[in-house]
Every structure is written in structure tokens, then in C-alpha cells.
Design a protein around this motif. Structure first.
Motif, PDB file in Angstrom:
ATOM      1  N   GLU A   1       0.830  -1.207   0.000  1.00 55.58           N
ATOM      2  CA  GLU A   1       0.000   0.000   0.000  1.00 55.58           C
ATOM      3  C   GLU A   1       0.865   1.257   0.000  1.00 55.58           C
ATOM      4  O   GLU A   1       0.550   2.233  -0.693  1.00 55.58           O
ATOM      5  CB  GLU A   1      -0.925  -0.007   1.218  1.00 55.58           C
ATOM      6  N   ALA A   2       1.943   1.232   0.769  1.00 56.02           N
ATOM      7  CA  ALA A   2       2.829   2.394   0.803  1.00 56.02           C
ATOM      8  C   ALA A   2       3.474   2.629  -0.554  1.00 56.02           C
ATOM      9  O   ALA A   2       3.583   3.765  -1.024  1.00 56.02           O
ATOM     10  CB  ALA A   2       3.894   2.195   1.883  1.00 56.02           C
ATOM     11  N   LYS A   3       3.888   1.545  -1.199  1.00 58.56           N
ATOM     12  CA  LYS A   3       4.470   1.645  -2.541  1.00 58.56           C
ATOM     13  C   LYS A   3       3.418   2.170  -3.524  1.00 58.56           C
ATOM     14  O   LYS A   3       3.699   3.065  -4.327  1.00 58.56           O
ATOM     15  CB  LYS A   3       4.978   0.280  -2.986  1.00 58.56           C
ATOM     16  N   PHE A   4       2.214   1.631  -3.459  1.00 58.02           N
ATOM     17  CA  PHE A   4       1.132   2.070  -4.348  1.00 58.02           C
ATOM     18  C   PHE A   4       0.870   3.561  -4.176  1.00 58.02           C
ATOM     19  O   PHE A   4       0.735   4.302  -5.166  1.00 58.02           O
ATOM     20  CB  PHE A   4      -0.138   1.273  -4.054  1.00 58.02           C
ATOM     21  N   MET A   5       0.798   4.006  -2.913  1.00 60.54           N
ATOM     22  CA  MET A   5       0.498   5.411  -2.669  1.00 60.54           C
ATOM     23  C   MET A   5       1.619   6.320  -3.171  1.00 60.54           C
ATOM     24  O   MET A   5       1.353   7.368  -3.768  1.00 60.54           O
ATOM     25  CB  MET A   5       0.277   5.635  -1.175  1.00 60.54           C
ATOM     26  N   LEU A   6       2.868   5.928  -2.954  1.00 60.15           N
ATOM     27  CA  LEU A   6       3.982   6.758  -3.409  1.00 60.15           C
ATOM     28  C   LEU A   6       4.002   6.859  -4.928  1.00 60.15           C
ATOM     29  O   LEU A   6       4.140   7.951  -5.491  1.00 60.15           O
ATOM     30  CB  LEU A   6       5.305   6.196  -2.895  1.00 60.15           C
ATOM     31  N   VAL A   7       3.840   5.727  -5.600  1.00 63.72           N
ATOM     32  CA  VAL A   7       3.854   5.731  -7.066  1.00 63.72           C
ATOM     33  C   VAL A   7       2.643   6.487  -7.611  1.00 63.72           C
ATOM     34  O   VAL A   7       2.766   7.305  -8.542  1.00 63.72           O
ATOM     35  CB  VAL A   7       3.882   4.287  -7.605  1.00 63.72           C
ATOM     36  N   THR A   8       1.459   6.261  -7.029  1.00 56.50           N
ATOM     37  CA  THR A   8       0.245   6.926  -7.490  1.00 56.50           C
ATOM     38  C   THR A   8       0.313   8.427  -7.269  1.00 56.50           C
ATOM     39  O   THR A   8      -0.056   9.216  -8.151  1.00 56.50           O
ATOM     40  CB  THR A   8      -0.988   6.345  -6.773  1.00 56.50           C
ATOM     41  N   CYS A   9       0.781   8.826  -6.113  1.00 51.96           N
ATOM     42  CA  CYS A   9       0.849  10.254  -5.809  1.00 51.96           C
ATOM     43  C   CYS A   9       1.886  10.967  -6.671  1.00 51.96           C
ATOM     44  O   CYS A   9       1.660  12.098  -7.122  1.00 51.96           O
ATOM     45  CB  CYS A   9       1.142  10.461  -4.325  1.00 51.96           C
ATOM     46  N   THR A  10       3.021  10.324  -6.923  1.00 52.17           N
ATOM     47  CA  THR A  10       4.014  10.959  -7.795  1.00 52.17           C
ATOM     48  C   THR A  10       3.505  11.033  -9.235  1.00 52.17           C
ATOM     49  O   THR A  10       3.761  12.012  -9.934  1.00 52.17           O
ATOM     50  CB  THR A  10       5.363  10.225  -7.755  1.00 52.17           C
ATOM     51  N   ALA A  11       2.758  10.003  -9.651  1.00 53.86           N
ATOM     52  CA  ALA A  11       2.176  10.040 -10.995  1.00 53.86           C
ATOM     53  C   ALA A  11       1.174  11.189 -11.114  1.00 53.86           C
ATOM     54  O   ALA A  11       1.132  11.893 -12.136  1.00 53.86           O
ATOM     55  CB  ALA A  11       1.495   8.706 -11.305  1.00 53.86           C
ATOM     56  N   PHE A  12       0.374  11.395 -10.067  1.00 56.43           N
ATOM     57  CA  PHE A  12      -0.589  12.506 -10.062  1.00 56.43           C
ATOM     58  C   PHE A  12       0.139  13.846 -10.105  1.00 56.43           C
ATOM     59  O   PHE A  12      -0.252  14.756 -10.854  1.00 56.43           O
ATOM     60  CB  PHE A  12      -1.473  12.419  -8.822  1.00 56.43           C
ATOM     61  N   ILE A  13       1.204  13.973  -9.312  1.00 59.96           N
ATOM     62  CA  ILE A  13       1.978  15.216  -9.292  1.00 59.96           C
ATOM     63  C   ILE A  13       2.581  15.489 -10.671  1.00 59.96           C
ATOM     64  O   ILE A  13       2.538  16.623 -11.171  1.00 59.96           O
ATOM     65  CB  ILE A  13       3.066  15.143  -8.208  1.00 59.96           C
ATOM     66  N   ASN A  14       3.118  14.461 -11.297  1.00 62.44           N
ATOM     67  CA  ASN A  14       3.692  14.644 -12.644  1.00 62.44           C
ATOM     68  C   ASN A  14       2.603  15.020 -13.647  1.00 62.44           C
ATOM     69  O   ASN A  14       2.835  15.842 -14.544  1.00 62.44           O
ATOM     70  CB  ASN A  14       4.387  13.358 -13.080  1.00 62.44           C
ATOM     71  N   TYR A  15       1.431  14.404 -13.505  1.00 62.21           N
ATOM     72  CA  TYR A  15       0.300  14.702 -14.388  1.00 62.21           C
ATOM     73  C   TYR A  15      -0.118  16.184 -14.262  1.00 62.21           C
ATOM     74  O   TYR A  15      -0.268  16.882 -15.268  1.00 62.21           O
ATOM     75  CB  TYR A  15      -0.863  13.791 -14.034  1.00 62.21           C
ATOM     76  N   MET A  16      -0.253  16.645 -13.013  1.00 64.94           N
ATOM     77  CA  MET A  16      -0.674  18.027 -12.794  1.00 64.94           C
ATOM     78  C   MET A  16       0.404  19.004 -13.244  1.00 64.94           C
ATOM     79  O   MET A  16       0.099  20.060 -13.822  1.00 64.94           O
ATOM     80  CB  MET A  16      -1.021  18.246 -11.322  1.00 64.94           C
ATOM     81  N   ASN A  17       1.668  18.673 -12.998  1.00 67.71           N
ATOM     82  CA  ASN A  17       2.746  19.552 -13.462  1.00 67.71           C
ATOM     83  C   ASN A  17       2.752  19.655 -14.985  1.00 67.71           C
ATOM     84  O   ASN A  17       3.007  20.719 -15.553  1.00 67.71           O
ATOM     85  CB  ASN A  17       4.098  19.031 -12.969  1.00 67.71           C
TER      86      ASN A  17
END
Length: 269
Positions: free
Chosen positions: A249-265
Motif C-alpha cells: 500500500e505504501a508503494k502504491f500510494m507513493l507511485v500513485t501520488c508521484t504520478a498525479f503530481i507529474n500529471y498536474m505539473n
């Protein structure tokens, strides 16, 4: 090497499972080869690296140091040493190289990561830390977000990675907390809203910036992080608690959140 005869014709079934929480001899051999290559690098004083490890990782006396003995590879090749201590040594050496031989750092890291991938070993060096993250896309997502983030967002992501990467006492609960906090910091930065839910709504209203279903998805993730059962943003749960976050879950959240940040950037670029 992939697709060898034995694998093509079914005599050996390639394993999809990553090798974790151990250090097989082939991984040890590969690491020793990486250090041998570093020793042959004219831009690095390997004896100094070896000596620093002797003094500050192994905490030995300078008077006992022998420059003709490679204490790094000897330690890696010692069957009595636990795998996580060996990975801690890799962390330490990378820190030494980053402090004194920065020009050689990326080549050294790339060689180790290449060997870890080749041997299906479940760790990679990300942001100069040995981390249990393996897919190339996941690594690239995390590195891109950290490289491009502003200070407060970068700090949250670095903390999330450190909590996840701790080999002896990983803190998955706080890794998840820091990952979602990075998203919250980005959304507040983009909208001026202090609440993540309100910030997501503000982003949705900006045409083409945030798809409604993405807003729903991250609202749900934020709700998960904040619910009392998970205890992630609340008090820590005791041993009899009904739920404890896991590595996955921690890995999923880190990867998902960084993907979202990259998407928004990317949307704001």
C-alpha cells in the motif's frame, strides 16, 4: 539474459516474483563487481572510500586499517551478515561518493540498478537511497516528481521514500501520510485552498485540468488516509488493531501520488 533456450521451451519457468529480504550470492557477486569497477575508476580514490567505511560504518580504529584489504566487498561476501545491513552499506557508500566524487555517482548507481534489474532483485537506488521499488516506470515517476518539485513537496516525497526505504524499520503508515501530503501541498499551491477536497474541486472547475473521475479517485484516496480504521493520519494503532498498512500500500500510494503530481505539473506546463 531473457528468452534463453530452457525458458523458451518450458524447461524452466521464469519467476515473476522479485527477490526481496535476502541477498543471494549472484547479487553479492554483482555488487562486488560494481565495487571492483569503482576501484578501477581513475576519478575515485577507492582507498579513501574504503577507509571512510572502515572508520565510520564499521567504527573500527584507524591503526587497524589495512589498505590492502577491501573491507566493503569482504562485508558483502560475509554469510554471517544480514542482507539489510549489506544494503545499509550500499546506502553509506553512495553518501560518501555523493560527498566526495559526485561526478562518478550516477554511473555507479546506474551499474548497480542494471545489475539489480538483471537479477530480478527487488530493490533499486532512487534519489541516492536503496529502495524496495522495482518497475522502471515506477522509478521514473518518483524521480521525476522529486526532481521537479518545489521544496515543501520535495520534502514530503523524500520523507515518504525514506520511510519506505528503511530496511530494518520501515514506516509504511507515515510513508503513505507523506505521499498524500505531497499531493495536498501541490494542490494548495495551485489553488490556494487549504483543504485537499476543496482544492481538487477547484482544479476540476478549471476546464481540462482535472477529469471529474480523477477528482473522485483522489478524494477517495484522501478519505482512506484519513479514516480512523487505517490510523494513518490519526493515532497509531495498537497490536490488536484491525488494520495495519503494508509495504504494497505504501508503494502504491507513493507511485500513485508521484504520478498525479507529474500529471498536474504537465497540465500546468
Amino acid at each position: 539474459m531473457k528468452d534463453l533456450f530452457a525458458e523458451r521451451y518450458g524447461y524452466i519457468k521464469p519467476s515473476d516474483e522479485l527477490i526481496i529480504e535476502c541477498m543471494p550470492q549472484d547479487v553479492i557477486n554483482a555488487l562486488c563487481n560494481c565495487f571492483n569497477s569503482l576501484e578501477n575508476n581513475k576519478d575515485v580514490d577507492y582507498n579513501s572510500v574504503n577507509n571512510i567505511c572502515w572508520l565510520y560504518f564499521f567504527n573500527e580504529k584507524q591503526s587497524d586499517y589495512d589498505k590492502y584489504i577491501d573491507c566493503i566487498t569482504d562485508y558483502l561476501d560475509d554469510d554471517d551478515i544480514e542482507w539489510y545491513h549489506k544494503l545499509s552499506l550500499i546506502d553509506f557508500v553512495i553518501k560518501v561518493i555523493s560527498d566526495f566524487y559526485i561526478s562518478s555517482l550516477q554511473k555507479f548507481i546506474k551499474r548497480i540498478n542494471t545489475e539489480f534489474e538483471r537479477l530480478n532483485y527487488g530493490y533499486r537506488i532512487i534519489n541516492n537511497l536503496v529502495t524496495p521499488i522495482t518497475a522502471r516506470e515506477e522509478v521514473e515517476s518518483i524521480e521525476e516528481a522529486i526532481d521537479n518539485a518545489k521544496d515543501n513537496i520535495k520534502e514530503h516525497l523524500n520523507r515518504a521514500l525514506i520511510h519506505l526505504a528503511d530496511k530494518e524499520k520501515p514506516d509504511y503508515r507515515n510513508s503513505i501520510k507523506e505521499s498524500i501530503s505531497a499531493v495536498g501541498a501541490l494542490c494548495r499551491q495551485m489553488t490556494g485552498e487549504n483543504d485537499l477536497g476543496k482544492a481538487l474541486s477547484a482544479l476540476e472547475k478549471k476546464q481540462g485540468l482535472l477529469h471529474p473521475q480523477l477528482k473522485v479517485a483522489f478524494n477517495n484516496l484522501y478519505s482512506y488516509v484519513n479514516e480512523k480504521q487505517s490510523g494513518i493520519r490519526h493515532e497509531l494503532m495498537d497490536e490488536d488493531g484491525t488494520y495495519v498498512p503494508t509495504y504494497h500500500e505504501a508503494k502504491f500510494m507513493l507511485v500513485t501520488c508521484t504520478a498525479f503530481i507529474n500529471y498536474m505539473n504537465g497540465k500546468f506546463a
